[in-house]
Design an enzyme around this catalytic site. Structure first.
Site, PDB file in Angstrom:
ATOM      1  CD  GLU A   1      -2.752   1.222   2.462  1.00  0.00           C
ATOM      2  OE1 GLU A   1      -3.304   2.290   2.697  1.00  0.00           O
ATOM      3  OE2 GLU A   1      -2.870   0.212   3.182  1.00  0.00           O
TER       4      GLU A   1
ATOM      5  NE  ARG B   1       2.775  -8.379  10.118  1.00  0.00           N
ATOM      6  CZ  ARG B   1       2.757  -7.228   9.421  1.00  0.00           C
ATOM      7  NH1 ARG B   1       3.622  -6.281   9.652  1.00  0.00           N
ATOM      8  NH2 ARG B   1       1.859  -7.001   8.507  1.00  0.00           N
TER       9      ARG B   1
ATOM     10  CE  LYS C   1       3.127   0.095   4.901  1.00  0.00           C
ATOM     11  NZ  LYS C   1       2.524   0.047   3.570  1.00  0.00           N
TER      12      LYS C   1
HETATM   13  P1  ATP Z   1       2.777  -2.266   8.069  1.00  0.00           P
HETATM   14  O1  ATP Z   1       2.168  -3.174   9.099  1.00  0.00           O
HETATM   15  O2  ATP Z   1       4.224  -2.002   8.259  1.00  0.00           O
HETATM   16  O3  ATP Z   1       1.984  -1.021   7.830  1.00  0.00           O
HETATM   17  P2  ATP Z   1       1.482  -3.455   5.882  1.00  0.00           P
HETATM   18  O4  ATP Z   1       1.234  -4.908   5.866  1.00  0.00           O
HETATM   19  O5  ATP Z   1       0.321  -2.623   6.179  1.00  0.00           O
HETATM   20  O6  ATP Z   1       2.732  -3.124   6.761  1.00  0.00           O
HETATM   21  P3  ATP Z   1       1.629  -3.308   3.060  1.00  0.00           P
HETATM   22  O7  ATP Z   1       2.077  -2.189   2.208  1.00  0.00           O
HETATM   23  O8  ATP Z   1       0.228  -3.718   3.029  1.00  0.00           O
HETATM   24  O9  ATP Z   1       2.069  -2.947   4.515  1.00  0.00           O
HETATM   25  O10 ATP Z   1       2.551  -4.562   2.814  1.00  0.00           O
HETATM   26  C1  ATP Z   1       2.846  -5.070   1.550  1.00  0.00           C
HETATM   27  C2  ATP Z   1       3.240  -6.511   1.663  1.00  0.00           C
HETATM   28  O11 ATP Z   1       4.329  -6.668   2.555  1.00  0.00           O
HETATM   29  C3  ATP Z   1       2.091  -7.324   2.217  1.00  0.00           C
HETATM   30  O12 ATP Z   1       1.950  -8.475   1.407  1.00  0.00           O
HETATM   31  C4  ATP Z   1       2.524  -7.693   3.599  1.00  0.00           C
HETATM   32  O13 ATP Z   1       2.048  -8.950   3.934  1.00  0.00           O
HETATM   33  C5  ATP Z   1       4.038  -7.666   3.506  1.00  0.00           C
HETATM   34  N1  ATP Z   1       4.623  -7.310   4.795  1.00  0.00           N
HETATM   35  C6  ATP Z   1       4.401  -6.185   5.506  1.00  0.00           C
HETATM   36  N2  ATP Z   1       5.082  -6.210   6.674  1.00  0.00           N
HETATM   37  C7  ATP Z   1       5.753  -7.389   6.693  1.00  0.00           C
HETATM   38  C8  ATP Z   1       6.634  -8.018   7.634  1.00  0.00           C
HETATM   39  N3  ATP Z   1       6.958  -7.439   8.781  1.00  0.00           N
HETATM   40  N4  ATP Z   1       7.137  -9.228   7.319  1.00  0.00           N
HETATM   41  C9  ATP Z   1       6.819  -9.811   6.145  1.00  0.00           C
HETATM   42  N5  ATP Z   1       6.006  -9.281   5.234  1.00  0.00           N
HETATM   43  C10 ATP Z   1       5.472  -8.079   5.483  1.00  0.00           C
HETATM   44 MG    MG Z   2      -1.251  -4.101   4.645  1.00  0.00          MG
END
Ligand code: ATP
Ligand code: MG
Length: 565
Positions: A40, A265, A275
């Site tokens: 995102e 994760r 984020k």
């Molecule tokens: P955050 O929790 O940091 O805001 P998010 O999941 O909301 O992260 P996205 O932009 O939706 O951020 O993430 C894009 C991809 O990265 C998704 O497929 C998510 O599953 C993966 N991802 C995000 N954080 C992690 C992590 N800590 N370990 C592994 N994969 C991750």
């Molecule tokens: Mg997400």
């Protein structure tokens, strides 16, 4: 072993994701592997994302498939073009290529609208005119079922009309939502008539003002995967409970059905990784920006001196797990050390200089001494290092009253200068406060390095010739948080645990002249001090800034061990 593995000798050790992929390939459910990385664009990518990138692009590569980049841009308020650009830069830097498959969930807004209309026609969705508050109150809890909305029985015709009016901007934000008609008493809260669309009169960074209804993530995500023909939707564990909903949408629409696979994760200690929290650190000025070298972002790690290889190796090492766990940040540091140990040019730098006059060395003489660029890799060759009467050594390498077994310099004692001679300290000069300002030493001309002379002393220290030195600024970093899990206590703001000593700036450090032509981003080992990288942002016209990536050894594990004793 699958045929793909037999064909590809470079194949990595199996894990549960590969086992699932192999099973579906062998049973013929899929005949290829198409994955995607779906960020995102509401912040910069962090090391957790790097793990997901390595996994998705890595699987695609290993199975001769492809990996799409898809921006999940369903949230117009929090998304920015700056983030899109930074995400692309970071993925490229990590060494992955999405070819011409750069997609956006917003590319599918028309298709998603049509899908929603199809579900209305099937009687599977309805327009709810309850307030947000009412919807929340009717949702029930984990132990109590929810209540059905009074609008749930609206006719297909009425739903079609209202939904069209929602799209045409005839209502204000929050007046109506479109909901899936599933099961208000489902034990899975995600199945209790989830919202698919809400009204937001907001400008979108790609679709402009075309839309005033926006799909919810849960509605957009699975259908976007389906539209792209994704075979394996790899995602993190928190989406396990959403899978039945994604399946429901796809089955009702009767469209291509990707297989969702969840993994744990990546969490790192001494770090926060959401984020939202990283954005707080940026906006509230705790650090200099998303790419501050103390940040766990890819751009921060890059600026700090991490290599793409080291991050890829780290991702491979931590593997994929089905349960949440916390990885020691020391493992990340180990990965970059391992890479730079082999590949970084070694040089000498003095961070806290102490002047040394070699009294028996001719005043105007300069010798060009041979120094090895990297003993791990002879192909990196040698260079010349100038030696002269006045040099700098590290303040820490001298002690006036040394303890036993101190092998560096002290009055009356000898030490070897790396690549040069053995010197002996004969006099200590102090200022009126008793501070040591200068040492007088003599050198033994017979002991030149490489001359075959076999006299040896216990200590070897680094140095830089005073006349030839270049002055630089050095920034030493420590962990951004001093607590292993800064988020442990839910009642305490994680920012309370920011390490006040996470940055030390040292000016007027002395470097050997070999680095005169070095460029931003170049990485070096400063002998005995660690790995350093020239900053890409803050260099001043005549002064380079060096970021320390990591010290040569993991000093924290030592401290922790001594605390446990
Ligand atoms: P955050 O929790 O940091 O805001 P998010 O999941 O909301 O992260 P996205 O932009 O939706 O951020 O993430 C894009 C991809 O990265 C998704 O497929 C998510 O599953 C993966 N991802 C995000 N954080 C992690 C992590 N800590 N370990 C592994 N994969 C991750
Ligand atoms: Mg997400």
């Amino acid at each position: 072993m699958s045929t793909t593995e037999k064909e590809n000798p470079e194949v990595k050790p199996s894990n549960f994701i590969r086992e699932i992929i192999d099973e579906y390939l062998s049973k013929g459910r899929f005949n290829k592997v198409i994955t995607r990385f779906p960020p995102e664009p509401n912040g910069y990518l962090h090391i957790g994302h790097a793990k997901s990138i390595c996994l998705n692009f890595g699987l695609a590569k290993d199975y001769n498939g492809q990996c799409n980049l898809r921006f999940d841009d369903t949230n117009p308020e929090t998304e920015e073009v700056e983030y899109v650009e930074s995400i692309k830069e970071d993925i490229k830097w990590l060494g992955f290529d999405w070819g011409d498959r750069e997609f956006y969930a917003s590319d599918y807004f028309d298709q998603l609208y049509d899908y929603a209309v199809a579900l209305i026609r099937k009687g599977k969705t309805y327009v709810d005119s309850s307030t947000t508050e009412e919807i929340k109150n009717m949702r029930g809890t984990l132990t109590e079922p929810g209540k059905e909305s009074p609008y749930r029985k609206r006719s297909v015709e009425e739903n079609l009309t209202l939904f069209r009016q929602m799209k045409n901007g005839e209502f204000k934000d929050g007046e109506h939502v479109l909901r899936a008609k599933i099961d208000m008493s489902s034990p899975n809260m995600n199945m209790r008539d989830p919202i698919m669309y809400r009204i937001r009169h907001a400008h979108h960074h790609r679709t402009g003002d075309k839309w005033c209804i926006y799909p919810m993530y849960d509605w957009a995500h699975g259908q976007s995967d389906s539209i792209e023909g994704i075979t394996h939707s790899v995602c993190t564990l928190e989406f396990e409970n959403h899978r039945p909903l994604y399946d429901w949408f796809i089955d009702e629409l009767e469209i291509h059905h990707p297989q969702q696979i969840e993994f744990a994760r990546l969490n790192l200690n001494y770090t926060v990784m959401s984020k939202r929290k990283l954005l707080q650190l940026v906006e509230e000025g705790y650090i200099s920006g998303w790419n501050d070298p103390r940040m766990p972002t890819i751009s921060g790690l890059r600026r700090r001196g991490y290599t793409p290889e080291s991050i890829r190796n780290f991702s491979e090492r931590v593997g994929v797990a089905k349960r949440d766990n916390v990885i020691d940040v020391a493992l990340l540091e180990h990965s970059v050390r391992e890479d730079l140990n082999k590949n970084a040019q070694r040089v000498m730098a003095v961070l806290k200089p102490l002047k040394v006059v070699i009294t028996n060395y001719p005043d105007d003489k300069v010798e060009e001494l041979d120094a090895v660029n990297n003993p791990e890799d002879p192909s990196m060759g040698t260079r010349k290092v100038p030696f002269s009467k006045i040099i700098f050594i590290e303040k820490d390498d001298f002690m006036e009253n040394p303890p036993k077994k101190y092998y560096r310099l002290s009055p009356g004692n000898e030490v070897r200068l790396r690549y040069a001679y053995i010197i002996k300290c004969v006099d200590v000069i102090k200022d009126s406060n008793g501070e040591v300002t200068e040492l007088h030493c003599t050198y033994d001309p017979e002991t030149k390095s490489g001359s075959g002379n076999t006299r040896s002393v216990k200590g070897t220290i680094h140095w830089v010739s005073s006349d030839h030195a270049i002055d630089v600024e050095v920034r030493l970093y420590d962990r951004l948080f001093s607590k292993e899990n800064p988020e442990e206590d839910k009642d305490v703001d994680f920012k309370q645990y920011i390490n006040p000593k996470s940055l030390e700036v040292i000016k007027n450090c002395k470097l050997e002249p070999y680095l005169k032509n070095a460029k931003p981003g170049d990485r070096f080992q400063f002998e005995r001090l660690g790995y350093f990288c020239i900053d890409t942002v803050d260099n001043k016209e005549y002064t380079l800034v060096f970021n320390r990536t990591v010290p040569l050894r993991d000093t924290w594990s030592k401290i922790e061990k001594s605390q446990k004793k």
